[in-house]
Design a protein around this motif. Structure first.
Motif, PDB file in Angstrom:
ATOM      1  N   ASP A  60      93.363  32.123  35.023  1.00  0.00           N
ATOM      2  CA  ASP A  60      92.027  31.782  34.509  1.00  0.00           C
ATOM      3  C   ASP A  60      92.171  31.218  33.085  1.00  0.00           C
ATOM      4  OD1 ASP A  60      89.267  31.528  34.289  1.00  0.00           O
ATOM      5  OD2 ASP A  60      88.959  33.632  33.736  1.00  0.00           O
ATOM      6  N   HIS A 103      89.326  43.195  31.519  1.00  0.00           N
ATOM      7  CA  HIS A 103      90.343  43.055  32.573  1.00  0.00           C
ATOM      8  C   HIS A 103      91.634  42.531  31.963  1.00  0.00           C
ATOM      9  CE1 HIS A 103      87.662  39.518  32.365  1.00  0.00           C
ATOM     10  NE2 HIS A 103      88.797  38.835  32.286  1.00  0.00           N
ATOM     11  N   PHE A 164      86.400  39.305  38.320  1.00  0.00           N
ATOM     12  CA  PHE A 164      86.700  37.859  38.337  1.00  0.00           C
ATOM     13  C   PHE A 164      87.765  37.624  39.408  1.00  0.00           C
ATOM     14  CE2 PHE A 164      84.620  38.986  34.462  1.00  0.00           C
ATOM     15  CZ  PHE A 164      83.657  38.002  34.360  1.00  0.00           C
ATOM     16  N   ARG A 198      85.436  37.566  19.345  1.00  0.00           N
ATOM     17  CA  ARG A 198      84.405  37.293  20.351  1.00  0.00           C
ATOM     18  C   ARG A 198      84.855  38.102  21.560  1.00  0.00           C
ATOM     19  NH1 ARG A 198      85.050  35.363  25.788  1.00  0.00           N
ATOM     20  NH2 ARG A 198      83.283  34.079  26.368  1.00  0.00           N
ATOM     21  N   ASP A 200      84.946  39.191  25.228  1.00  0.00           N
ATOM     22  CA  ASP A 200      84.678  38.634  26.551  1.00  0.00           C
ATOM     23  C   ASP A 200      83.878  39.618  27.411  1.00  0.00           C
ATOM     24  OD1 ASP A 200      85.564  36.325  28.353  1.00  0.00           O
ATOM     25  OD2 ASP A 200      86.206  38.032  29.565  1.00  0.00           O
ATOM     26  N   VAL A 201      82.924  39.093  28.147  1.00  0.00           N
ATOM     27  CA  VAL A 201      82.073  39.842  29.100  1.00  0.00           C
ATOM     28  C   VAL A 201      81.795  41.294  28.693  1.00  0.00           C
ATOM     29  CG1 VAL A 201      82.571  38.330  31.047  1.00  0.00           C
ATOM     30  CG2 VAL A 201      83.992  40.338  30.758  1.00  0.00           C
ATOM     31  N   ARG A 388      84.483  24.309  35.888  1.00  0.00           N
ATOM     32  CA  ARG A 388      84.206  24.222  34.452  1.00  0.00           C
ATOM     33  C   ARG A 388      85.125  23.216  33.759  1.00  0.00           C
ATOM     34  NH1 ARG A 388      85.001  30.555  33.687  1.00  0.00           N
ATOM     35  NH2 ARG A 388      86.733  29.927  35.022  1.00  0.00           N
ATOM     36  N   ARG A 392      85.688  21.041  29.574  1.00  0.00           N
ATOM     37  CA  ARG A 392      86.865  21.523  28.832  1.00  0.00           C
ATOM     38  C   ARG A 392      87.857  20.405  28.566  1.00  0.00           C
ATOM     39  NH1 ARG A 392      88.155  27.077  32.330  1.00  0.00           N
ATOM     40  NH2 ARG A 392      86.307  28.212  31.628  1.00  0.00           N
TER      41      ARG A 392
HETATM   42  C1  NOJ Z   1      84.156  34.850  30.350  1.00  0.00           C
HETATM   43  C2  NOJ Z   1      84.930  33.678  29.860  1.00  0.00           C
HETATM   44  O1  NOJ Z   1      84.140  32.960  28.946  1.00  0.00           O
HETATM   45  C3  NOJ Z   1      85.313  32.861  31.061  1.00  0.00           C
HETATM   46  O2  NOJ Z   1      85.879  31.644  30.710  1.00  0.00           O
HETATM   47  C4  NOJ Z   1      86.243  33.680  31.907  1.00  0.00           C
HETATM   48  O3  NOJ Z   1      86.565  32.974  33.084  1.00  0.00           O
HETATM   49  C5  NOJ Z   1      85.615  35.006  32.275  1.00  0.00           C
HETATM   50  N1  NOJ Z   1      85.017  35.655  31.144  1.00  0.00           N
HETATM   51  C6  NOJ Z   1      86.635  35.943  32.832  1.00  0.00           C
HETATM   52  O4  NOJ Z   1      87.456  36.392  31.789  1.00  0.00           O
END
Ligand code: NOJ
Length: 532
Positions: A60, A103, A164, A198, A200-201, A388, A392
């Motif tokens: 990812d 994760h 994810f 920042r 994440d999630v 996405r 990018r």
């Molecule tokens: C949020 C991130 O902004 C995104 O790019 C990512 O795929 C997911 N979290 C999983 O980490």
């Protein structure tokens, strides 16, 4: 009241793979970012947030981390990171990292251990569950990237949960050892001098203890991501998350109280603001994505601004975002002309703005041929056009080959118009999006009413919105924005005003004195310095 740097400053998101390549491998890197610091300083931004640069199998694109305290060789090494941090600080700017606590990668040593046997000491670091009596998955939770969120492990005969990809197993934040391990990761970077994270999630970090099934979303439509079939009421935004966020905040403050914690949170306003915590002991800035998710309609937006302003906790500081690496670019969502109005909105609202790299030159989503798609979200749901990759693509610096991004083959193709839409050209052009950004940033930075003054709603209808920014002892500004392509009139409902247009999306309007009724062109936005 004295404001912190993250309240008056402007944050700029760098997607490191796509910003600047320094070694010809087609992927951006830390040395590349270093080369472009002059530009960021010239633009006037105060802080850079880097999407993940840690070791990762890149399932990812870095959000699957296999070592939280290292640097992926694609991006350089720790010496490169230290150099970058030092150079950023020398310029009086700040550096924020992406922290991905929800994760890990399935290649992370923690998970390798966890999956090795049921009695491994790290077994409980992840979310393992027995199958249902019929062998089925433990519940109906879905993965954000398509399909169900449980993966069967043959060796140990249990399922593990992944919000994810299956290559991104969720950590078990109910386990205190996991908490401590992640707090130590934070300490590692904070001690180095990183200015914040920042996260994440953030709203995913803890799940329902009973693992109850999520209910169907009555508003689901077939074109949407399969994830949207259910409302994730048990798999996200659990009450216990706030205790975790508070603990993270305490770690942020162990060295000093100058570091910032931003939370990535996609939730409606009233749920979002709870992430500020009790007495602001949670995230400093729960990311506010209203401008990303709402239809581009003046009344909707002005109402959302008021709802947000009204819902913010006392001393909770607002923030605004127009695009990021997961969403369509603003210039593609609203059009290049209207994106100028959007920039004016972002940079004149009360609260910290975050600019996504390339939005300042109105980069658009780039069409990526089907056989070049690399984003797992696009690959896993090929019929839904959810990749996405288009938002990018490499930064467009100049009109040379590959727009100055790389000497090699770029990891994602560039815009075909980069020879006429790039930083170098726009720096010379008084009418460009870049010039507009630079001027708005400079005005915001120099005017107390704009960087930290109050927000006063003035008027909104189907086409336009207007508001004032005021600060004691400083000039006030009236901002009038036409969110459509056709002209409109503005007449302030309860007061008369006179003032001079300081900045306009159509620069021909600048310098003009206005009183009472204003006629605005389509896509026109005005920042008016009011006469006292
Ligand atoms: C949020 C991130 O902004 C995104 O790019 C990512 O795929 C997911 N979290 C999983 O980490």
């Amino acid at each position: 009241m004295d404001k912190k740097w993250w309240q008056t400053g402007i944050i700029y998101q760098v997607y490191p793979r796509s910003f600047q390549d320094s070694n010809g491998d087609g992927v951006g890197d830390l040395k590349g970012i270093l080369q472009r610091l002059d530009y960021l300083q010239w633009l006037g931004i105060n802080a850079l947030w880097l999407s993940p640069v840690y070791p990762s199998p890149m399932a990812d694109f870095g959000y699957d981390i296999s070592d939280y305290t290292g640097i992926h060789p694609l991006f350089g090494d720790m010496a490169d990171f230290d150099n970058l941090l030092e150079a950023v600080h020398k310029r009086g700017m700040k550096l924020l990292l992406d922290l991905v606590p929800n994760h890990t990668s399935d290649q992370h040593p923690w998970f390798v251990e966890s999956r090795s046997s049921r009695d491994n000491p790290k077994r409980d670091w992840y979310i393992w569950h027995d199958p249902l009596p019929d062998g089925g998955v433990p519940n109906n939770w879905l993965s954000m990237f398509g399909g169900n969120a449980w993966e069967w492990d043959h060796t140990t005969q249990q399922y593990y949960y992944h919000a994810f990809l299956r290559e991104q197993p969720d950590l078990n934040w109910r386990n205190p050892e996991v908490q401590q391990a992640m707090f130590d990761v934070m300490r590692f970077w904070l001690k180095k001098g990183v200015d914040g994270f920042r996260v994440d999630v953030m709203w995913h970090m803890i799940k329902d203890a009973q693992f109850r099934n999520n209910p169907p979303d009555p508003n689901y439509e077939p074109h949407m991501s399969t994830y949207s079939q259910l409302l994730p009421v048990y798999s996200t935004d659990q009450p216990e998350v706030h205790e975790l966020v508070h603990k993270m905040r305490s770690v942020m403050e162990e060295i000093d109280d100058e570091r910032v914690m931003i939370g990535e949170i996609y939730l409606p306003i009233h749920q979002l603001v709870t992430y500020y915590g009790v007495d602001n002991n949670g995230a400093h800035l729960p990311f506010n994505f209203q401008l990303l998710t709402l239809p581009w309609q003046a009344l909707q937006i002005s109402t959302a601004i008021d709802q947000y302003e009204g819902a913010l906790p006392v001393n909770g500081w607002p923030n605004w975002v127009l695009s990021n690496h997961d969403q369509h670019r603003i210039a593609s969502r609203v059009g290049v002309q209207q994106a100028r109005v959007a920039a004016m909105l972002l940079l004149t609202l009360r609260g910290t703005p975050t600019i996504y790299y390339g939005d300042e030159i109105a980069m658009r989503n780039v069409a990526i041929p089907f056989d070049e798609v690399v984003d797992p979200q696009g690959l896993n749901m090929p019929d839904k056009n959810l990749s996405r990759d288009p938002s990018r693509t490499p930064m467009q610096w100049d009109n040379s080959k590959n727009a100055g991004f790389t000497d090699g083959k770029p990891w994602l193709r560039l815009s075909k118009i980069s020879h006429r839409a790039n930083v170098e050209m726009q720096q010379q052009d008084p009418y460009s999006m870049l010039t507009l950004h630079k001027r708005l940033i400079s005005l915001r930075t120099n005017e107390p009413a704009l960087d930290a003054g109050s927000y006063v709603p003035v008027y909104a209808d189907n086409q336009m919105l207007a508001y004032m920014r005021e600060a004691e002892g400083a000039d006030s500004f009236l901002i009038v924005l036409n969110l459509t392509h056709w002209p409109c009139y503005f007449r302030p409902p309860h007061f008369s005003f006179s003032g001079k247009v300081e900045i306009a999306t159509i620069p021909e309007s600048e310098g003009i004195y206005l009183t009472d009724t204003i006629s605005l062109d389509g896509d026109e936005g005005l920042v008016i310095r009011l006469e006292k």
